[in-house]
Enzyme design. Structure first.
Site, PDB file in Angstrom:
ATOM      1  N   ILE A  12      -7.790 -24.915  -3.956  1.00 23.11           N
ATOM      2  CA  ILE A  12      -8.572 -26.150  -4.059  1.00 23.11           C
ATOM      3  C   ILE A  12     -10.026 -25.871  -4.422  1.00 23.11           C
ATOM      4  O   ILE A  12     -10.759 -26.790  -4.768  1.00 23.11           O
ATOM      5  CB  ILE A  12      -8.507 -26.987  -2.763  1.00 23.11           C
ATOM      6  CG1 ILE A  12      -9.021 -26.189  -1.559  1.00 23.11           C
ATOM      7  CG2 ILE A  12      -7.099 -27.484  -2.515  1.00 23.11           C
ATOM      8  CD1 ILE A  12      -9.074 -27.008  -0.277  1.00 23.11           C
ATOM      9  N   GLY A  13     -10.455 -24.611  -4.318  1.00 27.65           N
ATOM     10  CA  GLY A  13     -11.791 -24.265  -4.776  1.00 27.65           C
ATOM     11  C   GLY A  13     -12.907 -24.625  -3.818  1.00 27.65           C
ATOM     12  O   GLY A  13     -13.862 -25.305  -4.197  1.00 27.65           O
ATOM     13  N   GLY A  30       4.015   6.543   8.607  1.00 27.52           N
ATOM     14  CA  GLY A  30       5.340   6.601   8.013  1.00 27.52           C
ATOM     15  C   GLY A  30       6.200   5.411   8.374  1.00 27.52           C
ATOM     16  O   GLY A  30       7.203   5.136   7.721  1.00 27.52           O
ATOM     17  N   ASN A  31       5.815   4.665   9.430  1.00 29.94           N
ATOM     18  CA  ASN A  31       6.532   3.430   9.781  1.00 29.94           C
ATOM     19  C   ASN A  31       6.143   2.274   8.864  1.00 29.94           C
ATOM     20  O   ASN A  31       6.772   1.222   8.892  1.00 29.94           O
ATOM     21  CB  ASN A  31       6.212   3.015  11.216  1.00 29.94           C
ATOM     22  CG  ASN A  31       7.063   3.715  12.246  1.00 29.94           C
ATOM     23  OD1 ASN A  31       6.596   4.628  12.914  1.00 29.94           O
ATOM     24  ND2 ASN A  31       8.319   3.314  12.370  1.00 29.94           N
ATOM     25  N   SER A  32       5.081   2.442   8.084  1.00 28.60           N
ATOM     26  CA  SER A  32       4.568   1.352   7.269  1.00 28.60           C
ATOM     27  C   SER A  32       5.637   0.825   6.318  1.00 28.60           C
ATOM     28  O   SER A  32       6.237   1.572   5.551  1.00 28.60           O
ATOM     29  CB  SER A  32       3.363   1.839   6.469  1.00 28.60           C
ATOM     30  OG  SER A  32       2.583   0.773   6.042  1.00 28.60           O
ATOM     31  N   ASP A  75       0.065  -7.629   1.462  1.00 33.31           N
ATOM     32  CA  ASP A  75       0.494  -6.231   1.560  1.00 33.31           C
ATOM     33  C   ASP A  75       2.017  -6.093   1.566  1.00 33.31           C
ATOM     34  O   ASP A  75       2.580  -5.317   2.333  1.00 33.31           O
ATOM     35  CB  ASP A  75      -0.103  -5.563   2.798  1.00 33.31           C
ATOM     36  CG  ASP A  75      -0.002  -4.035   2.728  1.00 33.31           C
ATOM     37  OD1 ASP A  75       0.131  -3.505   1.616  1.00 33.31           O
ATOM     38  OD2 ASP A  75      -0.024  -3.389   3.791  1.00 33.31           O
ATOM     39  N   GLN A  84     -15.359 -22.963  -0.443  1.00 34.07           N
ATOM     40  CA  GLN A  84     -15.736 -21.918   0.503  1.00 34.07           C
ATOM     41  C   GLN A  84     -15.770 -22.577   1.874  1.00 34.07           C
ATOM     42  O   GLN A  84     -16.478 -23.569   2.077  1.00 34.07           O
ATOM     43  CB  GLN A  84     -17.102 -21.344   0.141  1.00 34.07           C
ATOM     44  CG  GLN A  84     -17.579 -20.228   1.051  1.00 34.07           C
ATOM     45  CD  GLN A  84     -18.978 -19.771   0.700  1.00 34.07           C
ATOM     46  OE1 GLN A  84     -19.343 -19.703  -0.459  1.00 34.07           O
ATOM     47  NE2 GLN A  84     -19.779 -19.490   1.717  1.00 34.07           N
ATOM     48  N   HIS A 127       0.813  -1.221   0.000  1.00 33.39           N
ATOM     49  CA  HIS A 127       0.000   0.000   0.000  1.00 33.39           C
ATOM     50  C   HIS A 127       0.844   1.268   0.000  1.00 33.39           C
ATOM     51  O   HIS A 127       0.340   2.352  -0.235  1.00 33.39           O
ATOM     52  CB  HIS A 127      -0.978  -0.001   1.182  1.00 33.39           C
ATOM     53  CG  HIS A 127      -0.375   0.318   2.513  1.00 33.39           C
ATOM     54  ND1 HIS A 127      -0.008  -0.648   3.409  1.00 33.39           N
ATOM     55  CD2 HIS A 127      -0.066   1.494   3.101  1.00 33.39           C
ATOM     56  CE1 HIS A 127       0.483  -0.081   4.491  1.00 33.39           C
ATOM     57  NE2 HIS A 127       0.469   1.222   4.330  1.00 33.39           N
TER      58      HIS A 127
END
Length: 527
Positions: free
Chosen positions: A320-321, A263-265, A192, A323, A162
């Site tokens: 594996i498809g 800013g640490n991200s 991320d 839910q 991000h």
């Protein structure tokens, strides 16, 4: 030991003969050990000269040496070694933001129930895709600022997705104040993480990713560029591991209490050996500032993701498809399981690897390649960590029988959309028949416009009933009760009565709501 004083002020005056429990020779030995003087002979100073224990200078010398032992060690040596590997990352994006009026930097999709509690900590001027604080609307440049760290001497560095997502220009500033251009090698939105390559330099100081996992209570040092102030170090401990913050199926965060801010991200969290144990990516913050709850991506995840980004520019995950959902204690009781473990298959996707291999709704996946599966998140992380095309063996509980099913993993699609039934309006279902002791009425799905042809539609829910407690609402479609397909209120009643006759405390129902299927364990009233 009780015969040794803990405070020098409690010792007899140096002007008086040494009395009581301590002899001069004993005290000289004690002083040598405590102060770390390494004196072999009793009563000798570090220089080998005779130490007069009854002089003011000797008293002061012992006090000075003892104070050195009590002084805290600190982290200066570690920081001096690792800080040069940490960089500041600045990005520019030319983007139209007329439709975005929010200043919040959040890790969640707009409208997420967690959005107002968890905040990203990008730059003070916003993060990519978000407007800066200077104004709203129109087409303009959006700037963001975060942190990162070198992982190799040739300029490869890790930061957050991000921080650099969609960036037109990326610049990094090293600890010695030099600025370089960088290009984005690859990003992974699901974890991320991003890999960038700094251009125009060589022989950069770099950090090593830790091999093991940190323990709760271990020291950590967070290094980054909070608020654009430059390299800053904070210390804390590991507060928890394996945290799920609702950001996705691969959540496995380390929680730390080292203060981190905007800013640490993308910055690293180091252990006391100077190895990176995590990449700081989110904070819990109702106010937007640090409250001592931060989340880091574990080094093990960083290693696997960054390796793929370097080789391919993207990440491919096994699939594996299915839910899936967690196995609660109520669900475990309904299925006759001793422990609430594993991942419950709510629905296998048509033509997916699992469906082709014979996995069905209501199955519980208990292990992958012999490794136990604790819960649904662990299954997602385990399968996602394997390469597409790999062969796996799944241990499955199917209708009370344990089975081993082999299948070949597919490739996780970039986007998986739920197929909602939009065939009509089911906002006003017809009144159905009562389901005894559950507090709801149902009607055949075929009799309700837009509900499809399978199952029964919930037409009314008593707000004080067991059904309401389990989240049932009007418009939900019940597809199965106790593993049997239902098409009428009579089918539902029959399945419930059969469960009661089997002395079950609850009955498991497969419910479709908003295009998604799930299992719900509904307690059965006695009598």
């Amino acid at each position: 030991m009780t015969d040794r004083p803990t405070d020098l002020s409690s010792l007899p005056s140096y002007r008086q003969p040494w009395r009581g429990l301590f002899s001069a020779r004993k005290f000289a030995l004690m002083a040598s050990v405590v102060a770390g003087l390494g004196v072999a002979a009793y009563g000798l100073s570090p220089q080998g000269a005779q130490l007069d224990l009854f002089s003011t200078s000797a008293h002061a010398q012992v006090a000075n040496e003892v104070s050195k032992v009590a002084r805290p060690v600190g982290f200066a040596d570690i920081v001096e070694r690792v800080k040069p590997s940490v960089i500041s990352v600045k990005v520019n994006i030319a983007e139209k933001v007329a439709k975005n009026d929010s200043d919040d930097d959040t890790p969640f999709q707009p409208g997420s129930p967690m959005e107002r509690f968890f905040r990203r900590f990008g730059g003070e001027n916003g993060i990519p895709g978000m407007p800066g604080r200077g104004g709203r609307g129109g087409g303009r440049a959006v700037t963001g600022q975060g942190s990162g760290f070198f992982i190799s001497a040739d300029g490869y560095a890790v930061t957050n997705n991000h921080v650099v997502d969609g960036a037109d220009k990326v610049e990094v500033t090293t600890d010695d104040g030099k600025t370089y251009s960088a290009k984005v090698i690859g990003t992974d939105q699901r974890t991320d993480l991003a890999l960038i390559k700094v251009e125009g330099g060589s022989n950069f100081p770099f950090a090593k990713l830790a091999d093991g996992k940190p323990r709760i209570g271990d020291w950590v040092l967070a290094v980054g560029n909070p608020f654009g102030l430059g390299g800053t170090v904070t210390a804390g401990i590991v507060s928890a591991v394996g945290r799920d913050i609702g950001n996705g199926p691969y959540d496995d965060f380390i929680q730390i209490d080292a203060p981190v801010n905007k800013g640490n991200s993308g910055g690293p969290a180091f252990d006391v050996d100077g190895n990176v144990v995590g990449v700081n990516t989110a904070i819990y913050s109702p106010s937007g500032g640090s409250v001592g709850i931060a989340f880091s991506i574990p080094a093990s995840t960083v290693k696997s993701v960054i390796a793929q980004l370097k080789d391919n520019g993207s990440v491919s995950r096994g699939w594996i498809g299915v839910q899936i959902q967690p196995v609660t204690q109520d669900i475990a009781d309904s299925l006759g399981m001793k422990k609430a473990e594993g991942a419950l298959v709510a629905e296998p996707q048509a033509d997916g690897p699992a469906a082709k291999a014979g996995i069905r709704s209501g199955d519980v996946i208990t292990s992958v390649n012999g490794e136990p599966v604790k819960d649904a998140r662990e299954l997602a992380r385990t399968i996602g960590g394997l390469a597409p095309g790999a062969s796996v063996k799944l241990n499955v509980l199917q209708k009370g029988q344990e089975k081993t099913i082999s299948l070949t993993l597919g490739k996780l699609p970039n986007t998986i959309e739920a197929k909602a039934d939009t065939g009509g309006d089911n906002s006003s279902p017809t009144r159905g028949a009562d389901v005894p002791k559950l507090g709801m009425t149902v009607a055949p799905a075929s009799s309700v416009a837009g509900a499809g042809k399978e199952g029964v539609v919930v037409t009314e829910v008593d707000p004080k009933s067991a059904a309401a407690d389990r989240g049932f609402k009007e418009g939900d479609v019940i597809l199965e009760v106790a593993g049997k397909s239902v098409t009428s209120a009579g089918d539902v009643r029959e399945a419930i009565n059969a469960a009661r006759n089997d002395n079950k405390n609850s009955v498991l129902m497969r419910v479709k709501s908003g295009g998604q299927s799930r299992f719900v364990a509904v307690p059965l009233a006695k009598g």
